[in-house]
Design an enzyme around this catalytic site. Structure first.
Site: not given
Length: 117
Positions: A11, A14, A53, A104, A106
């Site tokens: 990832c 990560c 993660h 995640h 934005h």
């Protein structure tokens, strides 16, 4: 030193969190990492993710989401948007446009953001 949270060596997020890939870091805490999006859609476009993660929003445990909510307020203050408008967006899965499968948000700010109908 190994992380005290789950990671995925394949990832990119990560790797960024571990300092093994470059990023313009904007905020970091025990549980959260925030950095500039490489393809910004607003003057301030920061990606906020848990250090642990979790591939998607729906795969993330509720206790992590609670921590993220509190940390996002801190990120907003740190970036100077705690009393100004911003948009917070999360994509869940390929059909939504999610490209990196590490949860995640934005954080978009710095101009008036209009919906695209």
């Amino acid at each position: 030193m190994t992380a005290d949270y789950p990671t995925d060596p394949a990832c990119i997020f990560c790797r960024i969190i571990a300092g093994k890939a470059p990023a313009n870091v904007r905020y970091e805490s025990e549980h959260v990492f925030a950095f500039d999006d490489i393809n910004p859609h607003a003057p301030t476009h920061v990606l906020i993710c848990p250090k642990a993660h979790h591939p998607t929003f729906l795969e993330t445990p509720p206790e992590i989401l609670t921590i993220l909510d509190a940390e996002i307020k801190k990120v907003a203050a740190h970036l100077g948007f705690d009393e100004r408008g911003f948009r917070l967006q999360v994509n869940n899965g390929r059909e939504s446009g999610q490209i990196v499968f590490h949860l995640h948000y934005h954080f978009l700010a710095g101009r008036t953001i209009h919906d695209h109908g």
